[in-house]
Design a protein around this motif. Structure first.
Motif, short mmCIF file in Angstrom:
data_model
loop_
_atom_site.label_atom_id
_atom_site.label_comp_id
_atom_site.label_asym_id
_atom_site.label_seq_id
_atom_site.Cartn_x
_atom_site.Cartn_y
_atom_site.Cartn_z
N PRO A 169 -4.79 -6.23 -2.00
CA PRO A 169 -5.73 -7.28 -1.57
C PRO A 169 -5.31 -8.06 -0.32
O PRO A 169 -6.15 -8.34 0.53
CB PRO A 169 -5.82 -8.19 -2.80
CG PRO A 169 -5.62 -7.24 -3.95
CD PRO A 169 -4.57 -6.27 -3.45
N LYS A 170 -4.05 -8.41 -0.17
CA LYS A 170 -3.62 -9.15 1.03
C LYS A 170 -3.80 -8.30 2.29
O LYS A 170 -4.15 -8.81 3.35
CB LYS A 170 -2.15 -9.57 0.93
CG LYS A 170 -1.94 -10.76 0.02
CD LYS A 170 -2.42 -12.01 0.72
CE LYS A 170 -1.99 -13.24 -0.04
NZ LYS A 170 -2.67 -14.42 0.43
N GLN A 171 -3.57 -7.01 2.19
CA GLN A 171 -3.77 -6.12 3.33
C GLN A 171 -5.26 -6.01 3.67
O GLN A 171 -5.62 -5.98 4.84
CB GLN A 171 -3.17 -4.74 3.04
CG GLN A 171 -1.66 -4.77 2.95
CD GLN A 171 -1.09 -3.48 2.40
OE1 GLN A 171 -1.69 -2.81 1.57
NE2 GLN A 171 0.10 -3.13 2.87
N VAL A 172 -6.10 -5.99 2.65
CA VAL A 172 -7.55 -5.95 2.88
C VAL A 172 -7.99 -7.20 3.63
O VAL A 172 -8.77 -7.14 4.58
CB VAL A 172 -8.33 -5.80 1.55
CG1 VAL A 172 -9.82 -5.99 1.76
CG2 VAL A 172 -8.04 -4.44 0.91
N GLU A 173 -7.45 -8.37 3.23
CA GLU A 173 -7.77 -9.62 3.95
C GLU A 173 -7.37 -9.51 5.42
O GLU A 173 -8.12 -9.94 6.30
CB GLU A 173 -7.03 -10.81 3.31
CG GLU A 173 -7.57 -11.23 1.98
CD GLU A 173 -6.76 -12.39 1.41
OE1 GLU A 173 -6.38 -13.30 2.18
OE2 GLU A 173 -6.49 -12.39 0.19
N ALA A 189 0.75 -2.54 6.75
CA ALA A 189 -0.64 -2.84 7.12
C ALA A 189 -0.81 -2.87 8.63
O ALA A 189 -1.83 -2.39 9.16
CB ALA A 189 -1.08 -4.17 6.52
N GLY A 198 0.84 -1.19 0.00
CA GLY A 198 0.00 0.00 0.00
C GLY A 198 0.88 1.23 0.00
O GLY A 198 2.04 1.21 0.33
N ARG A 207 -5.97 3.22 11.87
CA ARG A 207 -7.42 3.13 11.62
C ARG A 207 -8.18 3.03 12.94
O ARG A 207 -9.13 3.78 13.18
CB ARG A 207 -7.71 1.90 10.75
CG ARG A 207 -9.20 1.60 10.55
CD ARG A 207 -9.45 0.16 10.16
NE ARG A 207 -9.10 -0.74 11.27
CZ ARG A 207 -9.00 -2.06 11.15
NH1 ARG A 207 -9.19 -2.63 9.99
NH2 ARG A 207 -8.69 -2.80 12.19
N PHE A 245 -7.06 -6.70 7.23
CA PHE A 245 -7.97 -5.76 7.89
C PHE A 245 -9.33 -6.39 8.18
O PHE A 245 -9.91 -6.19 9.25
CB PHE A 245 -8.16 -4.49 7.07
CG PHE A 245 -6.92 -3.64 6.96
CD1 PHE A 245 -6.07 -3.45 8.04
CD2 PHE A 245 -6.59 -3.04 5.76
CE1 PHE A 245 -4.93 -2.68 7.94
CE2 PHE A 245 -5.45 -2.25 5.65
CZ PHE A 245 -4.62 -2.07 6.74
N GLU A 246 -9.84 -7.18 7.26
CA GLU A 246 -11.11 -7.87 7.48
C GLU A 246 -10.99 -8.89 8.61
O GLU A 246 -11.90 -9.04 9.42
CB GLU A 246 -11.59 -8.53 6.19
CG GLU A 246 -12.06 -7.51 5.16
CD GLU A 246 -12.39 -8.13 3.81
OE1 GLU A 246 -12.14 -9.34 3.60
OE2 GLU A 246 -12.91 -7.39 2.96
N CYS A 293 -3.92 3.15 0.35
CA CYS A 293 -4.70 2.27 -0.51
C CYS A 293 -4.17 0.85 -0.33
O CYS A 293 -3.12 0.50 -0.86
CB CYS A 293 -4.59 2.70 -1.97
SG CYS A 293 -5.61 1.69 -3.07
N PRO A 294 -4.89 0.03 0.45
CA PRO A 294 -4.38 -1.33 0.71
C PRO A 294 -4.47 -2.23 -0.51
O PRO A 294 -5.39 -2.12 -1.31
CB PRO A 294 -5.29 -1.84 1.83
CG PRO A 294 -6.55 -1.04 1.69
CD PRO A 294 -6.16 0.29 1.12
#
Length: 173
Positions: A18-22, A46, A3, A53, A24-25, A15-16
């Motif tokens: 995809p692996k960072q989004v996983e 992240a 990111g 955040r 965070f989720e 802007c994360p």
């Protein structure tokens, strides 16, 4: 590519990938989260931005961000915190204390565990978020002892899933 952070007229902060989004989720569903993988997917980035955040969103959040050595902490997080916290996120970064403070009372304390006495300083405080960057570099007993300090009585933190421990790791080396 990890990111990115940039400030433009549109104020694009982070802007994360995809692996960072996983990751965070996963932090929304579990109290213990490991973000593992090879070098390069932006694990350290992240971990830090996940703390930002939550620190911005949850008042009075008390966070601890750890690396094994001071040199690793400085090269991975401290320099970036100095560039991100004040000018981008509206907080204050106290470099001598390695602390980011936010207007809502949240705090991110950065630290290291090079020696046993370094690790001992984290054992007398409750933390709402504890983050180990490169978990495999910490002695297991030290890491487990510090993890036991992830506890809270703050209603907003409990409402958000309780105290959490996150870790990043590159177990293959």
């Amino acid at each position: 590519m990890s990111g990115s952070v940039q400030q433009t007229d549109e104020t694009f902060l982070f802007c994360p990938v995809p692996k960072q989004v996983e990751f965070f989720e996963a932090t929304r569903r579990a109290q213990r989260v490991l973000f593992g993988g090879a070098a390069g997917p932006g694990k350290s980035h992240a971990l830090r931005w996940g703390l930002y955040r939550d620190a911005l969103r949850i008042p009075n959040l008390n966070c601890l961000l750890l690396r094994r050595t001071f040199k690793e902490l400085d090269q991975t997080h401290l320099r970036d915190m100095a560039r991100e916290v004040e000018p981008i996120l509206g907080g204050r970064y106290l470099s001598g204390d390695k602390v980011a403070k936010f207007p809502n009372g949240s705090v991110i304390q950065a630290g290291h565990c090079e020696s046993e006495s370094d690790a001992m300083q984290y054992l007398s405080t409750e933390y709402d978020r504890i983050v180990f960057d490169e978990l495999v570099t910490f002695p297991m007993g030290t890491a487990l002892e510090i993890m036991s300090r992830a506890r809270t009585s703050k209603p907003k933190v409990i409402e958000e899933g309780g105290a959490q421990v996150w870790a990043g790791s590159n177990p293959g080396g």
